[in-house]
Motif scaffolding. Structure first.
Motif, PDB file in Angstrom:
ATOM      1  N   ARG A 196       0.831  -1.203   0.000  1.00  0.00           N
ATOM      2  CA  ARG A 196       0.000   0.000   0.000  1.00  0.00           C
ATOM      3  C   ARG A 196       0.872   1.262   0.000  1.00  0.00           C
ATOM      4  O   ARG A 196       0.579   2.233  -0.698  1.00  0.00           O
ATOM      5  N   ILE A 197       1.956   1.224   0.772  1.00  0.00           N
ATOM      6  CA  ILE A 197       2.865   2.379   0.799  1.00  0.00           C
ATOM      7  C   ILE A 197       3.489   2.588  -0.579  1.00  0.00           C
ATOM      8  O   ILE A 197       3.594   3.716  -1.073  1.00  0.00           O
ATOM      9  N   ASN A 198       3.908   1.492  -1.214  1.00  0.00           N
ATOM     10  CA  ASN A 198       4.482   1.584  -2.559  1.00  0.00           C
ATOM     11  C   ASN A 198       3.471   2.159  -3.544  1.00  0.00           C
ATOM     12  O   ASN A 198       3.814   3.000  -4.389  1.00  0.00           O
ATOM     13  N   TYR A 199       2.225   1.709  -3.416  1.00  0.00           N
ATOM     14  CA  TYR A 199       1.151   2.210  -4.290  1.00  0.00           C
ATOM     15  C   TYR A 199       0.968   3.720  -4.102  1.00  0.00           C
ATOM     16  O   TYR A 199       0.839   4.468  -5.072  1.00  0.00           O
ATOM     17  N   ASP A 200       0.964   4.163  -2.857  1.00  0.00           N
ATOM     18  CA  ASP A 200       0.808   5.590  -2.571  1.00  0.00           C
ATOM     19  C   ASP A 200       2.024   6.391  -3.036  1.00  0.00           C
ATOM     20  O   ASP A 200       1.884   7.514  -3.535  1.00  0.00           O
ATOM     21  N   LEU A 201       3.207   5.833  -2.864  1.00  0.00           N
ATOM     22  CA  LEU A 201       4.415   6.524  -3.322  1.00  0.00           C
ATOM     23  C   LEU A 201       4.347   6.773  -4.830  1.00  0.00           C
ATOM     24  O   LEU A 201       4.735   7.846  -5.315  1.00  0.00           O
ATOM     25  N   HIS A 202       3.842   5.783  -5.562  1.00  0.00           N
ATOM     26  CA  HIS A 202       3.740   5.918  -7.017  1.00  0.00           C
ATOM     27  C   HIS A 202       2.693   6.959  -7.412  1.00  0.00           C
ATOM     28  O   HIS A 202       2.952   7.824  -8.256  1.00  0.00           O
ATOM     29  N   ASN A 203       1.537   6.879  -6.796  1.00  0.00           N
ATOM     30  CA  ASN A 203       0.432   7.734  -7.204  1.00  0.00           C
ATOM     31  C   ASN A 203       0.487   9.131  -6.606  1.00  0.00           C
ATOM     32  O   ASN A 203       0.349  10.127  -7.323  1.00  0.00           O
ATOM     33  N   VAL A 204       0.684   9.216  -5.302  1.00  0.00           N
ATOM     34  CA  VAL A 204       0.658  10.518  -4.626  1.00  0.00           C
ATOM     35  C   VAL A 204       1.872  11.362  -5.014  1.00  0.00           C
ATOM     36  O   VAL A 204       1.732  12.530  -5.394  1.00  0.00           O
ATOM     37  N   LEU A 205       3.068  10.768  -4.919  1.00  0.00           N
ATOM     38  CA  LEU A 205       4.262  11.525  -5.291  1.00  0.00           C
ATOM     39  C   LEU A 205       4.253  11.858  -6.777  1.00  0.00           C
ATOM     40  O   LEU A 205       4.703  12.939  -7.189  1.00  0.00           O
ATOM     41  N   GLY A 206       3.739  10.935  -7.594  1.00  0.00           N
ATOM     42  CA  GLY A 206       3.624  11.207  -9.023  1.00  0.00           C
ATOM     43  C   GLY A 206       2.728  12.407  -9.289  1.00  0.00           C
ATOM     44  O   GLY A 206       3.029  13.240 -10.155  1.00  0.00           O
ATOM     45  N   PHE A 207       1.644  12.512  -8.531  1.00  0.00           N
ATOM     46  CA  PHE A 207       0.744  13.664  -8.695  1.00  0.00           C
ATOM     47  C   PHE A 207       1.461  14.967  -8.353  1.00  0.00           C
ATOM     48  O   PHE A 207       1.409  15.937  -9.117  1.00  0.00           O
ATOM     49  N   TYR A 208       2.154  14.988  -7.212  1.00  0.00           N
ATOM     50  CA  TYR A 208       2.813  16.222  -6.781  1.00  0.00           C
ATOM     51  C   TYR A 208       3.949  16.619  -7.719  1.00  0.00           C
ATOM     52  O   TYR A 208       4.265  17.812  -7.858  1.00  0.00           O
ATOM     53  N   ALA A 209       4.565  15.651  -8.366  1.00  0.00           N
ATOM     54  CA  ALA A 209       5.720  15.953  -9.217  1.00  0.00           C
ATOM     55  C   ALA A 209       5.349  16.246 -10.664  1.00  0.00           C
ATOM     56  O   ALA A 209       6.194  16.739 -11.424  1.00  0.00           O
ATOM     57  N   THR A 210       4.099  15.983 -11.050  1.00  0.00           N
ATOM     58  CA  THR A 210       3.719  16.056 -12.465  1.00  0.00           C
ATOM     59  C   THR A 210       4.016  17.400 -13.110  1.00  0.00           C
ATOM     60  O   THR A 210       4.657  17.478 -14.161  1.00  0.00           O
ATOM     61  N   SER A 211       3.565  18.485 -12.505  1.00  0.00           N
ATOM     62  CA  SER A 211       3.718  19.802 -13.137  1.00  0.00           C
ATOM     63  C   SER A 211       5.198  20.164 -13.291  1.00  0.00           C
ATOM     64  O   SER A 211       5.619  20.648 -14.351  1.00  0.00           O
ATOM     65  N   ILE A 212       5.999  19.915 -12.241  1.00  0.00           N
ATOM     66  CA  ILE A 212       7.431  20.223 -12.315  1.00  0.00           C
ATOM     67  C   ILE A 212       8.116  19.308 -13.331  1.00  0.00           C
ATOM     68  O   ILE A 212       8.976  19.749 -14.104  1.00  0.00           O
ATOM     69  N   ALA A 213       7.726  18.033 -13.339  1.00  0.00           N
ATOM     70  CA  ALA A 213       8.330  17.071 -14.262  1.00  0.00           C
ATOM     71  C   ALA A 213       8.081  17.461 -15.710  1.00  0.00           C
ATOM     72  O   ALA A 213       8.971  17.325 -16.564  1.00  0.00           O
ATOM     73  N   ILE A 214       6.892  17.951 -16.006  1.00  0.00           N
ATOM     74  CA  ILE A 214       6.575  18.356 -17.376  1.00  0.00           C
ATOM     75  C   ILE A 214       7.394  19.581 -17.774  1.00  0.00           C
ATOM     76  O   ILE A 214       7.902  19.677 -18.901  1.00  0.00           O
ATOM     77  N   ILE A 215       7.561  20.530 -16.837  1.00  0.00           N
ATOM     78  CA  ILE A 215       8.395  21.709 -17.111  1.00  0.00           C
ATOM     79  C   ILE A 215       9.841  21.287 -17.378  1.00  0.00           C
ATOM     80  O   ILE A 215      10.477  21.743 -18.336  1.00  0.00           O
ATOM     81  N   LEU A 216      10.366  20.401 -16.533  1.00  0.00           N
ATOM     82  CA  LEU A 216      11.734  19.915 -16.724  1.00  0.00           C
ATOM     83  C   LEU A 216      11.878  19.167 -18.046  1.00  0.00           C
ATOM     84  O   LEU A 216      12.905  19.265 -18.724  1.00  0.00           O
TER      85      LEU A 216
END
Length: 394
Positions: free
Chosen positions: A182-202
């Motif tokens: 469950r932690i791995n699942y959240d790390l993938h989804n939650v952190l992915g959400f928070y990083a999306t906008s910055i990742a696209i800019i980069l």
């Protein structure tokens, strides 16, 4: 799950398999490179000098010192990094051999030299850009993978986005007390959400570094399609090698540097392009902040008589050109100082983790699917066996 989301999940999963390894390598090297200036400053004493308050020595003196140490080398670039940093000369020794020679800007004495090919962060940068492949091949492998990664981020966001408002608060946090899957699942989804906008800019800024059409598209978008005549005129002025009348009475590189310092008195860093080609001009870039490449003004001079050929004043540049010149600083996170560097570092670290956490999720679902199928088969076999036994007892 709707048919549309099933298609998105299929694309998300298989595009991840295709690009995952490259995304991991590019992201982790980008992570390392974010703080390369700070790390090198901490471990290399030759990257700082004492500010004596004296005037800088002339570029021609730096060139002469380098030529004494490396006879036959051409000094393609001269750097004045700042009042408390050394000057440097990029010496071309021929046969793709280069030395970066550091000198004290107040005395002109050589303090250190290094082969760029052996610098750890240059190697990291080369991996980041080309995966150590030939540049013509490597930039396309990286570029296509980055484009795929952008598609993955967008599809992942659509797949993850909670339908009900009551689920959103829970979806934006990691359940640290849960089981490791469950932690791995959240790390993938939650952190992915928070990083999306910055990742696209980069990602976009990285593509702009590698591909001219992307840089041009950013330029046109920022200028709202306007054609800027000032910037479309001759962008690389050239000296007339057939008309050398009125040769300068002092080295043109010194004339160019003095003029740039006079016109940009607030600049901390200067980059001089001492073009060795007969048709080339000498160019000077004046940068307001040391080790930052945004906000520059540029000056081009005839390499024979020192005549000013063209000025690229920062306040006259279009929004598109200004944005393009910010591109490197945005990409490495230094555009806003330490805060944006930390943001870029964390976003890159998260991007490096996504292929790993995503693969673990897929592996877990695959094992669960196999286990579930085995249980169904065992149950069917058990029921059939019981019926057979019961029938044979009559």
């Amino acid at each position: 799950m709707t048919p549309f989301k099933k298609v998105l999940l299929f694309c998300h999963r298989w595009l991840g398999f295709i690009s995952g390894l490259v995304v991991f390598i590019v992201s982790i090297t980008g992570c390392i490179f974010c703080f390369q200036d700070e790390i090198q400053d901490a471990i290399h004493h030759h990257r700082t000098v004492q500010n004596t308050g004296k005037p800088y020595v002339q570029p021609s003196q730096l060139i002469n010192e380098v030529k004494k140490a490396y006879p036959g080398a051409s000094s393609d670039f001269i750097y004045y990094y700042g009042a408390e940093r050394p000057a440097a000369v990029y010496a071309n020794l021929g046969k793709d051999i280069y030395e970066l020679v550091y000198l004290n800007p107040y005395t002109g004495k050589i303090t250190y030299h290094e082969k760029l090919q052996t610098n750890f962060f240059v190697i990291v940068e080369y991996i980041h850009l080309y995966l150590l492949l030939p540049p013509a091949i490597g930039k396309w492998v990286v570029g296509v993978s980055v484009i795929i990664f952008m598609v993955i981020m967008i599809t992942g966001l659509i797949l993850w986005w909670p339908k009900r408002k009551s689920d959103r608060k829970r979806s934006f946090t990691i359940k640290w007390g849960g089981r490791w899957r469950r932690i791995n699942y959240d790390l993938h989804n939650v952190l992915g959400f928070y990083a999306t906008s910055i990742a696209i800019i980069l990602s976009i800024t990285g593509l702009a570094i590698a591909f001219e059409p992307v840089s041009k598209a950013i330029y046109n978008t920022a200028n709202v399609g306007r054609n800027i005549k000032y910037e479309d005129e001759v962008t690389e002025p050239k000296s007339d090698s057939l008309k050398r009348a009125g040769l300068a009475n002092k080295p043109v590189v010194d004339i160019a540097f003095a003029y740039a310092r006079q016109q940009s008195p607030g600049a901390e860093m200067f980059l001089i392009h001492n073009d060795p080609a007969l048709s080339g001009a000498i160019g000077v870039g004046a940068y307001p902040t040391s080790m930052r490449y945004a906000g520059a003004s540029g000056y081009e001079f005839d390499k024979y008589n020192g005549k000013l050929l063209k000025t690229y004043a920062y306040d006259k540049k279009s929004p598109g050109l200004k944005l393009n010149e910010m591109n490197y600083d945005i990409h490495v996170g230094q555009i806003g100082g330490l805060t944006t560097k930390i943001i870029a570092f964390l976003a890159s670290l998260i991007c490096a983790s996504l292929p790993i956490t995503g693969f673990i999720i897929w592996l877990g679902k695959r094992k669960k699917s196999k286990s579930k199928g085995k249980k169904v088969r065992d149950a069917v076999h058990h029921k059939t066996h019981r019926r057979t036994v019961q029938a044979s007892s009559f």
